[in-house]
Design a protein around this motif. Structure first.
Motif, PDB file in Angstrom:
ATOM      1  N   ALA A 154       0.851  -1.200   0.000  1.00 11.27           N
ATOM      2  CA  ALA A 154       0.000   0.000   0.000  1.00 11.27           C
ATOM      3  C   ALA A 154       0.889   1.252   0.000  1.00 11.27           C
ATOM      4  N   PRO A 155       0.419   2.333  -0.616  1.00 10.62           N
ATOM      5  CA  PRO A 155       1.224   3.568  -0.619  1.00 10.62           C
ATOM      6  C   PRO A 155       1.398   4.100   0.800  1.00 10.62           C
ATOM      7  N   MET A 156       2.634   4.412   1.187  1.00  5.74           N
ATOM      8  CA  MET A 156       2.854   4.940   2.535  1.00  5.74           C
ATOM      9  C   MET A 156       3.912   6.037   2.557  1.00  5.74           C
ATOM     10  N   THR A 157       3.464   7.213   2.945  1.00  8.57           N
ATOM     11  CA  THR A 157       4.297   8.407   3.004  1.00  8.57           C
ATOM     12  C   THR A 157       5.359   8.258   4.082  1.00  8.57           C
ATOM     13  N   ARG A 158       6.619   8.524   3.729  1.00 10.07           N
ATOM     14  CA  ARG A 158       7.706   8.365   4.692  1.00 10.07           C
ATOM     15  C   ARG A 158       8.538   9.645   4.857  1.00 10.07           C
ATOM     16  N   GLU A 161       4.734   5.926  -2.091  1.00 12.71           N
ATOM     17  CA  GLU A 161       4.059   6.946  -1.292  1.00 12.71           C
ATOM     18  C   GLU A 161       3.505   8.053  -2.194  1.00 12.71           C
ATOM     19  N   GLY A 162       2.574   8.835  -1.678  1.00 13.10           N
ATOM     20  CA  GLY A 162       2.018   9.964  -2.409  1.00 13.10           C
ATOM     21  C   GLY A 162       3.129  10.919  -2.836  1.00 13.10           C
ATOM     22  N   THR A 163       3.174  11.218  -4.139  1.00 12.71           N
ATOM     23  CA  THR A 163       4.281  11.972  -4.740  1.00 12.71           C
ATOM     24  C   THR A 163       3.705  13.222  -5.398  1.00 12.71           C
ATOM     25  N   VAL A 177       3.680   4.488  -9.333  1.00 11.48           N
ATOM     26  CA  VAL A 177       3.826   5.705  -8.527  1.00 11.48           C
ATOM     27  C   VAL A 177       2.437   6.211  -8.146  1.00 11.48           C
ATOM     28  N   GLN A 178       2.314   6.706  -6.913  1.00  8.53           N
ATOM     29  CA  GLN A 178       1.058   7.354  -6.529  1.00  8.53           C
ATOM     30  C   GLN A 178       1.217   8.865  -6.693  1.00  8.53           C
ATOM     31  N   LEU A 179       0.403   9.442  -7.563  1.00  8.41           N
ATOM     32  CA  LEU A 179       0.447  10.893  -7.816  1.00  8.41           C
ATOM     33  C   LEU A 179      -0.556  11.589  -6.910  1.00  8.41           C
ATOM     34  N   LEU A 185       2.901  12.760  12.590  1.00  9.58           N
ATOM     35  CA  LEU A 185       3.876  11.862  11.946  1.00  9.58           C
ATOM     36  C   LEU A 185       4.680  12.566  10.871  1.00  9.58           C
ATOM     37  N   TYR A 186       4.111  13.654  10.324  1.00 10.96           N
ATOM     38  CA  TYR A 186       4.711  14.286   9.144  1.00 10.96           C
ATOM     39  C   TYR A 186       5.178  15.719   9.373  1.00 10.96           C
ATOM     40  N   GLY A 187       4.963  16.242  10.576  1.00 13.12           N
ATOM     41  CA  GLY A 187       5.391  17.623  10.813  1.00 13.12           C
ATOM     42  C   GLY A 187       4.869  18.124  12.146  1.00 13.12           C
ATOM     43  N   ILE A 222      -3.499   7.393  -9.297  1.00 13.34           N
ATOM     44  CA  ILE A 222      -3.875   8.768  -8.942  1.00 13.34           C
ATOM     45  C   ILE A 222      -4.473   8.719  -7.536  1.00 13.34           C
ATOM     46  N   HIS A 223      -4.042   9.632  -6.673  1.00 13.61           N
ATOM     47  CA  HIS A 223      -4.568   9.627  -5.298  1.00 13.61           C
ATOM     48  C   HIS A 223      -5.889  10.392  -5.255  1.00 13.61           C
ATOM     49  N   GLY A 224      -6.973   9.616  -5.198  1.00 13.87           N
ATOM     50  CA  GLY A 224      -8.300  10.252  -5.100  1.00 13.87           C
ATOM     51  C   GLY A 224      -8.947   9.959  -3.759  1.00 13.87           C
ATOM     52  N   ILE A 260      -7.011   4.741  -9.972  1.00 11.64           N
ATOM     53  CA  ILE A 260      -7.231   5.784  -8.973  1.00 11.64           C
ATOM     54  C   ILE A 260      -7.622   5.156  -7.649  1.00 11.64           C
ATOM     55  N   ARG A 261      -7.056   5.694  -6.572  1.00 15.64           N
ATOM     56  CA  ARG A 261      -7.417   5.236  -5.225  1.00 15.64           C
ATOM     57  C   ARG A 261      -8.612   6.054  -4.744  1.00 15.64           C
ATOM     58  N   LEU A 262      -9.603   5.373  -4.181  1.00 18.82           N
ATOM     59  CA  LEU A 262     -10.832   6.037  -3.755  1.00 18.82           C
ATOM     60  C   LEU A 262     -11.205   5.627  -2.329  1.00 18.82           C
ATOM     61  N   ILE A 322      -7.768  -3.911  -3.419  1.00 23.26           N
ATOM     62  CA  ILE A 322      -8.491  -3.692  -2.164  1.00 23.26           C
ATOM     63  C   ILE A 322      -7.494  -3.437  -1.043  1.00 23.26           C
ATOM     64  N   ASN A 323      -7.932  -2.656  -0.053  1.00 26.17           N
ATOM     65  CA  ASN A 323      -7.040  -2.310   1.065  1.00 26.17           C
ATOM     66  C   ASN A 323      -7.858  -2.052   2.321  1.00 26.17           C
ATOM     67  N   GLY A 324      -7.255  -2.394   3.441  1.00 28.19           N
ATOM     68  CA  GLY A 324      -7.838  -2.105   4.752  1.00 28.19           C
ATOM     69  C   GLY A 324      -7.854  -3.340   5.638  1.00 28.19           C
ATOM     70  N   GLY A 325      -6.879  -3.445   6.527  1.00 28.94           N
ATOM     71  CA  GLY A 325      -6.887  -4.522   7.521  1.00 28.94           C
ATOM     72  C   GLY A 325      -6.550  -5.893   6.977  1.00 28.94           C
ATOM     73  N   ILE A 326      -5.902  -5.965   5.819  1.00 29.26           N
ATOM     74  CA  ILE A 326      -5.524  -7.287   5.292  1.00 29.26           C
ATOM     75  C   ILE A 326      -4.310  -7.798   6.078  1.00 29.26           C
ATOM     76  N   VAL A 345      -1.374  -4.109   1.213  1.00 31.99           N
ATOM     77  CA  VAL A 345      -1.096  -4.272   2.644  1.00 31.99           C
ATOM     78  C   VAL A 345      -0.289  -3.066   3.126  1.00 31.99           C
ATOM     79  N   GLY A 346      -0.761  -2.433   4.198  1.00 34.98           N
ATOM     80  CA  GLY A 346      -0.079  -1.255   4.737  1.00 34.98           C
ATOM     81  C   GLY A 346       0.690  -1.587   6.006  1.00 34.98           C
ATOM     82  N   LYS A 347       0.019  -1.463   7.158  1.00 34.65           N
ATOM     83  CA  LYS A 347       0.727  -1.564   8.447  1.00 34.65           C
ATOM     84  C   LYS A 347       1.450  -2.898   8.636  1.00 34.65           C
ATOM     85  N   LYS A 348       0.829  -3.981   8.181  1.00 36.14           N
ATOM     86  CA  LYS A 348       1.508  -5.286   8.322  1.00 36.14           C
ATOM     87  C   LYS A 348       2.794  -5.323   7.492  1.00 36.14           C
TER      88      LYS A 348
END
Ligand SMILES: Cc1cc2nc3c(=O)[nH]c(=O)nc-3n(C[C@H](O)[C@H](O)[C@H](O)COP(=O)(O)O)c2cc1C
Length: 366
Positions: free
Chosen positions: A22-26, A57-59, A100-102, A133-135, A175-177, A228-230, A297-301, A320-323
């Motif tokens: 999963a896209p994750m901003t670092r 990550e979102g770019t 890439v996630q735009l 986390l980001y600022g 595309i980040h939607g 596109i991510r929704l 699909i994403n969320g809690g996998i 998969v994100g956090k895992k």
């Protein structure tokens, strides 16, 4: 693709299995947005760890108001493209594909090296507080409502960034939607109070999203993966709901497909969360029922439910994100039957940088 570990085709490219990072901003790029060696090691780790597809990550997409975080990567000039090329090569050498996630931050704006003034659909701030986390920002700035000129510039930014992404060698574009960033803000009745052709009805709120999908598609041509991510949820408002409910979301998915999206990536707290104002479906199940568009699909996998998810959504990629943060080799561990740990959020403190992750890993290695 019947088995989650088997190779198959997704949006016209060959993927070695159905797991996506999963896209994750670092927030670990150089100050000028250039992706660096630290990021190359980081993304290569997920390829070596078995993820069939890595989504970055979102770019950010322009030198105006798209950047949202300090040290966020961009893809707006040759230096950025060169930085990404190294990362792409390392991920490919690891055996994975990379999209890439735009992303345009819109009103979810914490830091930007090109402007101090956030832009959004209307002069409405996000709910809650900026992300620690980001600022260190304590309050959201009030965005200016975008003029037609600002909207044209944002669409052009996405198109140029897409052309840069293709030139860099990315295998596709997301595309980040989702999650409360600019495109999601236009869809949202919390953020979007406009009275022109970009506000009001769902068709109007969709207008910018569709302009961006069409512009990106035009920039990269027909045989290149674009999706596109929704979501309904935003990073500070997990319970936002589209007033148009399930049928409205179906309209969104059909419209992005018709505008040129090959895939939709749904994200929610849980893949199967039933959270529309009416009806008993999830975002993922509505998107899965629309013909002619592929699905991530994403969320809690996690290690306990991935097989059910794969069976429930045949052909979909599982993001998969956090895992994955906790286990960059999540997929390899599944294959080997090894233990899979949970994310310790201390790994992302005080900021979600790769440097802090590495320090945490060293401390906890014993
Ligand atoms: C540190 C962190 C950074 C994230 N950055 C992004 C991002 O840049 N773009 C995005 O679409 N989602 C982002 N997300 C959301 C994840 O992609 C994912 O949707 C979320 O973690 C839920 O999936 P999970 O349950 O597998 O963790 C981020 C999540 C985390 C934990």
């Amino acid at each position: 693709m019947s088995d989650v570990m088997q190779s198959g085709t997704f949006s016209s490219i060959e993927v070695p299995n159905r797991f996506a990072l999963a896209p994750m901003t670092r927030t670990s790029a150089e100050a000028d947005g250039t992706p660096n060696a630290l990021m190359a090691d980081h993304y290569e780790g997920y390829a070596k760890g078995g993820f069939g597809l890595v989504i970055t990550e979102g770019t950010y997409t322009d030198d105006k108001a798209s950047q949202g975080y300090a040290n966020q990567p961009g893809i707006i000039n040759d230096t950025h493209v060169a930085g990404w090329k190294t990362i792409i090569d390392r991920v490919h050498a690891g055996g994975s594909k990379i999209f890439v996630q735009l992303m345009h931050a819109g009103a979810q704006f914490q830091a930007n090296r090109y402007t101090h003034q956030p832009l959004g659909p209307s002069e409405v701030t996000p709910k809650g507080a900026p992300l620690g986390l980001y600022g260190d920002q304590q309050t959201w700035q009030t965005p200016s409502a975008m003029t037609e000129t600002d909207i044209r510039a944002a669409v052009d930014g996405f198109a140029r960034a897409a052309a840069n992404a293709k030139a860099a060698g990315f295998d596709g574009i997301e595309i980040h939607g989702a999650n409360g960033y600019l495109l999601n803000q236009f869809l949202s009745t919390h953020f979007n109070k406009r009275e022109d052709g970009y506000g009001g009805s769902l068709d109007n709120r969709l207008r910018l999203v569709l302009e961006v999908v069409r512009a990106v598609r035009k920039a990269v041509g027909n045989r290149y993966p674009v999706g596109i991510r929704l979501s309904q949820a935003t990073v500070t408002d997990p319970d936002y709901q589209l007033p148009e409910g399930e049928s409205g979301f179906r309209t969104v998915v059909e419209a992005v497909r018709d505008a040129g999206a090959d895939f939709v990536h749904t994200t929610d707290g849980e893949v199967n969360r039933k959270h529309f104002v009416e009806g008993d479906q999830s975002l993922a199940s509505v998107a899965a029922s629309v013909e002619g568009v592929e699905l991530i699909i994403n969320g809690g996998i996690d290690e306990t439910n991935y097989q059910d998810m794969a069976n429930q959504f045949p052909g979909a990629l599982l993001a998969v994100g956090k895992k994955a943060l906790a286990n960059p080799d999540f997929v390899q561990r599944l294959k080997d039957g090894k233990e899979i740990g949970d994310l310790d959020f201390a790994m992302l403190q005080p900021k979600a940088t790769i440097t802090n992750e590495l320090a945490w890993r060293e401390k906890n290695a014993a």
